[in-house]
Write a protein that holds these residues in place. Structure first.
Motif, PDB file in Angstrom:
ATOM      1  N   THR A 163      -9.390 -24.408  39.362  1.00 16.92           N
ATOM      2  CA  THR A 163      -7.975 -24.234  39.651  1.00 16.92           C
ATOM      3  C   THR A 163      -7.465 -25.457  40.400  1.00 16.92           C
ATOM      4  O   THR A 163      -8.105 -25.923  41.342  1.00 16.92           O
ATOM      5  CB  THR A 163      -7.761 -22.976  40.519  1.00 16.92           C
ATOM      6  OG1 THR A 163      -8.202 -21.845  39.785  1.00 16.92           O
ATOM      7  CG2 THR A 163      -6.312 -22.811  40.920  1.00 16.92           C
ATOM      8  N   ASP A 164      -6.327 -25.961  39.977  1.00 19.45           N
ATOM      9  CA  ASP A 164      -5.677 -27.051  40.688  1.00 19.45           C
ATOM     10  C   ASP A 164      -4.661 -26.476  41.663  1.00 19.45           C
ATOM     11  O   ASP A 164      -4.715 -26.738  42.860  1.00 19.45           O
ATOM     12  CB  ASP A 164      -5.007 -28.006  39.704  1.00 19.45           C
ATOM     13  CG  ASP A 164      -4.420 -29.225  40.385  1.00 19.45           C
ATOM     14  OD1 ASP A 164      -5.125 -29.830  41.215  1.00 19.45           O
ATOM     15  OD2 ASP A 164      -3.259 -29.568  40.089  1.00 19.45           O
ATOM     16  N   THR A 165      -3.718 -25.661  41.126  1.00 21.16           N
ATOM     17  CA  THR A 165      -2.703 -25.030  41.973  1.00 21.16           C
ATOM     18  C   THR A 165      -2.433 -23.608  41.485  1.00 21.16           C
ATOM     19  O   THR A 165      -2.691 -23.268  40.336  1.00 21.16           O
ATOM     20  CB  THR A 165      -1.359 -25.795  41.948  1.00 21.16           C
ATOM     21  OG1 THR A 165      -0.876 -25.851  40.611  1.00 21.16           O
ATOM     22  CG2 THR A 165      -1.490 -27.181  42.534  1.00 21.16           C
ATOM     23  N   VAL A 171      -6.276 -19.194  48.076  1.00 20.84           N
ATOM     24  CA  VAL A 171      -6.203 -19.525  46.658  1.00 20.84           C
ATOM     25  C   VAL A 171      -7.626 -19.863  46.218  1.00 20.84           C
ATOM     26  O   VAL A 171      -8.290 -20.690  46.820  1.00 20.84           O
ATOM     27  CB  VAL A 171      -5.257 -20.716  46.398  1.00 20.84           C
ATOM     28  CG1 VAL A 171      -5.289 -21.109  44.929  1.00 20.84           C
ATOM     29  CG2 VAL A 171      -3.846 -20.394  46.857  1.00 20.84           C
ATOM     30  N   ARG A 172      -8.057 -19.210  45.149  1.00 17.29           N
ATOM     31  CA  ARG A 172      -9.413 -19.443  44.649  1.00 17.29           C
ATOM     32  C   ARG A 172      -9.346 -19.702  43.156  1.00 17.29           C
ATOM     33  O   ARG A 172      -8.307 -19.559  42.530  1.00 17.29           O
ATOM     34  CB  ARG A 172     -10.296 -18.238  44.927  1.00 17.29           C
ATOM     35  CG  ARG A 172      -9.789 -16.960  44.282  1.00 17.29           C
ATOM     36  CD  ARG A 172     -10.698 -15.787  44.615  1.00 17.29           C
ATOM     37  NE  ARG A 172     -10.085 -14.526  44.295  1.00 17.29           N
ATOM     38  CZ  ARG A 172     -10.100 -13.956  43.097  1.00 17.29           C
ATOM     39  NH1 ARG A 172     -10.695 -14.551  42.092  1.00 17.29           N
ATOM     40  NH2 ARG A 172      -9.513 -12.790  42.894  1.00 17.29           N
ATOM     41  N   ASP A 173     -10.494 -20.098  42.587  1.00 22.99           N
ATOM     42  CA  ASP A 173     -10.577 -20.274  41.141  1.00 22.99           C
ATOM     43  C   ASP A 173     -10.523 -18.921  40.469  1.00 22.99           C
ATOM     44  O   ASP A 173     -11.255 -18.006  40.831  1.00 22.99           O
ATOM     45  CB  ASP A 173     -11.899 -20.956  40.754  1.00 22.99           C
ATOM     46  CG  ASP A 173     -11.869 -22.451  40.983  1.00 22.99           C
ATOM     47  OD1 ASP A 173     -10.794 -23.044  40.888  1.00 22.99           O
ATOM     48  OD2 ASP A 173     -12.950 -23.016  41.243  1.00 22.99           O
ATOM     49  N   ARG A 188      -5.710 -25.197  45.570  1.00 22.97           N
ATOM     50  CA  ARG A 188      -6.941 -24.413  45.722  1.00 22.97           C
ATOM     51  C   ARG A 188      -7.414 -24.475  47.182  1.00 22.97           C
ATOM     52  O   ARG A 188      -7.318 -25.511  47.831  1.00 22.97           O
ATOM     53  CB  ARG A 188      -8.029 -24.967  44.784  1.00 22.97           C
ATOM     54  CG  ARG A 188      -9.323 -24.189  44.818  1.00 22.97           C
ATOM     55  CD  ARG A 188     -10.366 -24.740  43.848  1.00 22.97           C
ATOM     56  NE  ARG A 188     -10.686 -26.137  44.089  1.00 22.97           N
ATOM     57  CZ  ARG A 188     -10.438 -27.123  43.240  1.00 22.97           C
ATOM     58  NH1 ARG A 188      -9.859 -26.884  42.083  1.00 22.97           N
ATOM     59  NH2 ARG A 188     -10.767 -28.363  43.549  1.00 22.97           N
ATOM     60  N   ASN A 189      -7.853 -23.351  47.702  1.00 16.80           N
ATOM     61  CA  ASN A 189      -8.358 -23.167  49.073  1.00 16.80           C
ATOM     62  C   ASN A 189      -7.259 -23.040  50.127  1.00 16.80           C
ATOM     63  O   ASN A 189      -7.564 -22.871  51.303  1.00 16.80           O
ATOM     64  CB  ASN A 189      -9.346 -24.265  49.479  1.00 16.80           C
ATOM     65  CG  ASN A 189     -10.579 -24.268  48.601  1.00 16.80           C
ATOM     66  OD1 ASN A 189     -11.054 -23.214  48.187  1.00 16.80           O
ATOM     67  ND2 ASN A 189     -11.082 -25.441  48.274  1.00 16.80           N
ATOM     68  N   GLU A 213      -1.290 -19.914  37.390  1.00 18.84           N
ATOM     69  CA  GLU A 213      -2.396 -20.793  37.758  1.00 18.84           C
ATOM     70  C   GLU A 213      -2.383 -22.024  36.857  1.00 18.84           C
ATOM     71  O   GLU A 213      -2.232 -21.911  35.642  1.00 18.84           O
ATOM     72  CB  GLU A 213      -3.721 -20.052  37.596  1.00 18.84           C
ATOM     73  CG  GLU A 213      -4.907 -20.858  38.023  1.00 18.84           C
ATOM     74  CD  GLU A 213      -6.199 -20.076  37.976  1.00 18.84           C
ATOM     75  OE1 GLU A 213      -7.236 -20.656  38.319  1.00 18.84           O
ATOM     76  OE2 GLU A 213      -6.174 -18.888  37.607  1.00 18.84           O
TER      77      GLU A 213
END
Length: 160
Positions: free
Chosen positions: A45-47, A36-38, A88-89, A126
């Motif tokens: 991005t939070d989730t 998961v990235r921005d 994120r990540n 997102e």
């Protein structure tokens, strides 16, 4: 192996299981892990929340894997895709292809992730750190990559 799941995955364990199941003729395994990235340039991005169409999604992933195994000499494939709310990540997708030869493994793995991004029925919402959210739209560049695989196959069939 195909799995759509909320739980995280262990890429090393998935690779080892593919190696064990693919047989002694395997000369290489190519893997891809997506995170998961921005997506939005203005706010982190939070989730990322992923929805899917149960049953249909797994069938489409299996069809993608079957196409890859038919096009290249693959001894096994793995696709694991997560759904639900992912920070994120976080790991989101694992793809692997095993073959006697590296070229087939590389092409098979690349084809699977390209086709998965455009053909599998997943929807991504997102949520940004400020609380706003939006549905992520498919990028034309992803569709172009998938289309190129089909064009490559068609041109090979036309050659004498």
């Amino acid at each position: 192996m195909i799995s759509v799941q909320e739980a995280d995955f262990d890429g090393a364990a998935l690779t080892a299981a593919l190696r064990d199941g693919a047989g002694s003729g395997v000369g290489g395994i190519v893997t891809f892990v997506g995170y998961v990235r921005d997506y939005a340039p203005d706010s982190p991005t939070d989730t990322l929340f992923l929805e899917h169409y149960p049953g249909m999604c797994e069938r489409e992933l299996e069809a993608i894997a079957e196409t890859a195994r038919a096009r290249w000499n693959l001894d096994g494939t793995v696709i694991v895709h997560r759904v639900g709310a992912l920070p994120r990540n976080a790991q989101i997708v694992f793809v692997a292809a095993a073959s006697a030869h590296r070229g087939d493994a590389f092409r098979g793995c690349e084809y699977i992730i390209d086709a998965l991004k455009t053909r599998a029925p997943f929807w991504k919402r997102e949520t940004l750190s400020g609380g706003s959210s939006f549905w992520v739209e498919q990028r034309q560049s992803d569709q172009d990559r998938t289309d190129a695989w089909d064009e490559d196959t068609a041109s090979k069939k036309e050659q004498p």
